[in-house]
Design an enzyme around this catalytic site. Structure first.
Site, PDB file in Angstrom:
ATOM      1  N   TYR A 147       0.854  -1.193   0.000  1.00  0.00           N
ATOM      2  CA  TYR A 147       0.000   0.000   0.000  1.00  0.00           C
ATOM      3  C   TYR A 147       0.888   1.240   0.000  1.00  0.00           C
ATOM      4  O   TYR A 147       1.767   1.376   0.852  1.00  0.00           O
ATOM      5  CB  TYR A 147      -0.904   0.002   1.237  1.00  0.00           C
ATOM      6  CG  TYR A 147      -1.779   1.230   1.359  1.00  0.00           C
ATOM      7  CD1 TYR A 147      -2.865   1.416   0.513  1.00  0.00           C
ATOM      8  CD2 TYR A 147      -1.519   2.199   2.319  1.00  0.00           C
ATOM      9  CE1 TYR A 147      -3.675   2.535   0.626  1.00  0.00           C
ATOM     10  CE2 TYR A 147      -2.328   3.321   2.441  1.00  0.00           C
ATOM     11  CZ  TYR A 147      -3.401   3.491   1.589  1.00  0.00           C
ATOM     12  OH  TYR A 147      -4.197   4.601   1.701  1.00  0.00           O
ATOM     13  N   ASP A 242       9.381   2.631  -0.263  1.00  0.00           N
ATOM     14  CA  ASP A 242       8.348   3.289   0.543  1.00  0.00           C
ATOM     15  C   ASP A 242       8.600   2.909   1.995  1.00  0.00           C
ATOM     16  O   ASP A 242       8.208   1.837   2.451  1.00  0.00           O
ATOM     17  CB  ASP A 242       6.966   2.839   0.085  1.00  0.00           C
ATOM     18  CG  ASP A 242       5.838   3.473   0.890  1.00  0.00           C
ATOM     19  OD1 ASP A 242       6.129   4.139   1.905  1.00  0.00           O
ATOM     20  OD2 ASP A 242       4.668   3.284   0.509  1.00  0.00           O
ATOM     21  N   LYS A 270       5.009   9.237   9.063  1.00  0.00           N
ATOM     22  CA  LYS A 270       4.702   8.782  10.416  1.00  0.00           C
ATOM     23  C   LYS A 270       5.720   9.262  11.440  1.00  0.00           C
ATOM     24  O   LYS A 270       5.600  10.359  11.968  1.00  0.00           O
ATOM     25  CB  LYS A 270       4.524   7.264  10.427  1.00  0.00           C
ATOM     26  CG  LYS A 270       3.353   6.809   9.527  1.00  0.00           C
ATOM     27  CD  LYS A 270       3.009   5.365   9.690  1.00  0.00           C
ATOM     28  CE  LYS A 270       1.937   4.925   8.709  1.00  0.00           C
ATOM     29  NZ  LYS A 270       0.629   5.574   8.919  1.00  0.00           N
TER      30      LYS A 270
END
Length: 436
Positions: A147, A242, A270
């Site tokens: 994702y 990623d 994050k």
């Protein structure tokens, strides 16, 4: 530890549904896949959440991996408060942006130049645009179950929140938006080499989670990661890691430090914002020069490099630089995982773990000891064989014991510096009771 009935949370959810689609601002928060309704949080500290019904709950989701230092770290919060005192946003450069960029580059040297944005989706979307602008090519290769945010061209076999959508994508995404997105199976070296042998010179970028976190934690084989580097170098494609979740989590330098593979571009999020909306994309200086205002690839954002998020990120990365931080977190995680392996032995549950991240995959109800139950989980198809109803019962049982695990079979759980041995022992006891 038990929890009170969530009466106020139920009322808050009913109220929210009248003004917010599904009552939540990110789908998985609705807890539909685990057969319950969301708790509404009023505060968080360390390893604990407190909901509006005054339940004090051990958190293993940690805002999807953000709080490696624990919720509401005193020094991080104070840095943010101090920054707000000077203004919450400028839309004009401030030195904190450069300071945090320097800290990111120090930790992840492959990010020779980087730019801040507000979310992981923005970071991956922008990195792909830069790669296409740099190479002059169109095709993007990604892996099933990885994702990379909800940009239209990335919602193909994307794992996590869309794992149960039958077309593995999303309504509202025209076919033309994904015609240049090619999906390959994760951890399949043969398929990767075969595709690049035939089409490699047309590929702009290969993007992957170096350790998959959005189909549950799925660890790459050494051969697979090396192959991603080899085929992209051979064919002149940009390799994008990623590391929105793995960055600053698996090591100070992320998965690329842990595995010794250097990508051309990296996205982080994050942890880098210390609990505030911030992310970044970057890579080799020659690639990043195509980005405006230096080059022809456009990207912009009013709140990018927000001074409050930058201050929180600076303090977070400062604390992560303390000698022994990662060694201590790894040792605590090792102890927890070793005990957990004993608890789940023979119970039809697969444990995947990397560093301080882990997922329990609940297998379908075939005879214990069968190949289906014992087979390792190495790709998206493996994860989709999990028994989601069994996981849902486990989630609800853990919540009844005052523990909030990530509310999806297709997500990871995260251990932080504030998960003490005492807390982890209680969690282990609760897991043992729940899986019975």
């Amino acid at each position: 530890m038990g929890i009170n009935e969530r009466i106020k949370s139920a009322a808050a959810f009913e109220r929210a549904q009248k003004v917010i689609p599904g009552g939540v601002n990110s789908p998985v928060r609705a807890l539909r896949s685990v057969g319950t309704t969301p708790l509404f949080v009023k505060e968080a500290k360390g390893a604990y959440l407190t909901d509006i019904d005054n339940n004090r709950i051990i958190d293993f989701c940690m805002s999807w991996g953000v709080f490696i230092l624990g919720h509401n770290n005193d020094r991080v919060s104070q840095a943010a408060v101090d920054a707000v005192g000077h203004g919450s946003s400028y839309g004009i450069p401030c030195e904190a942006e450069t300071t945090l960029a320097e800290k990111v580059r120090e930790a992840i040297p492959s990010m020779e130049r980087l730019r801040f944005v507000n979310s992981g989706t923005e970071a991956t979307m922008s990195a792909i645009r830069v790669a296409r602008g740099y190479t002059g090519r169109d095709i993007l290769v990604k892996f099933e179950g990885n994702y990379h945010g909800h940009a239209d061209h990335l919602l193909v076999a994307a794992g996590s929140g869309v794992a149960n959508i039958s077309n593995a994508s999303s309504a509202g995404v025209p076919d033309g938006f994904v015609k240049y997105t090619v999906v390959l199976p994760y951890n399949d070296v043969e398929a990767l080499r075969a595709y690049f042998a035939e089409n490699g010179d047309r590929v702009a970028a290969l993007i992957l989670e170096p350790v998959a976190c959005n189909m549950g934690v799925v660890v790459p084989t050494e051969e697979f990661l090396k192959a991603t580097r080899e085929v992209t170098e051979k064919h002149g494609a940009v390799l994008i890691f990623d590391e929105v979740i793995t960055g600053f989590r698996l090591a100070r330098g992320g998965a690329q430090q842990r595995y010794g593979i250097t990508p051309d571009m990296t996205t982080v999020g994050k942890i880098v914002g210390g609990g505030f909306p911030a992310a970044a994309f970057g890579g080799r200086a020659d690639i990043m020069r195509v980005l405006a205002p230096e080059g022809p690839v456009y990207q912009a954002g009013t709140l990018s490099g927000n001074p409050v998020a930058m201050a929180a990120g600076i303090e977070t990365l400062t604390q992560l630089s303390a000698p022994g931080f990662y060694e201590t977190l790894e040792a605590r995680s090792d102890r927890f995982i070793a005990s957990l392996e004993k608890i789940i032995a023979g119970k039809g549950i697969q444990l995947n773990r990397c560093g301080s991240m882990f997922t329990l995959f609940f297998r379908s109800a075939s005879p214990l000891g069968s190949s289906k139950n014992d087979a390792p989980v190495r790709n998206f198809q493996d994860t989709k064989r999990s028994d989601q109803e069994r996981f849902a019962r486990y989630f609800r049982s853990m919540l009844s014991r005052g523990i909030y695990v990530s509310p999806s079979q297709f997500e990871g759980n995260f251990i932080s510096a504030t998960h003490t041995d005492e807390i982890l022992d209680y969690v282990l006891e609760s897991i043992a009771q729940s899986i019975e």
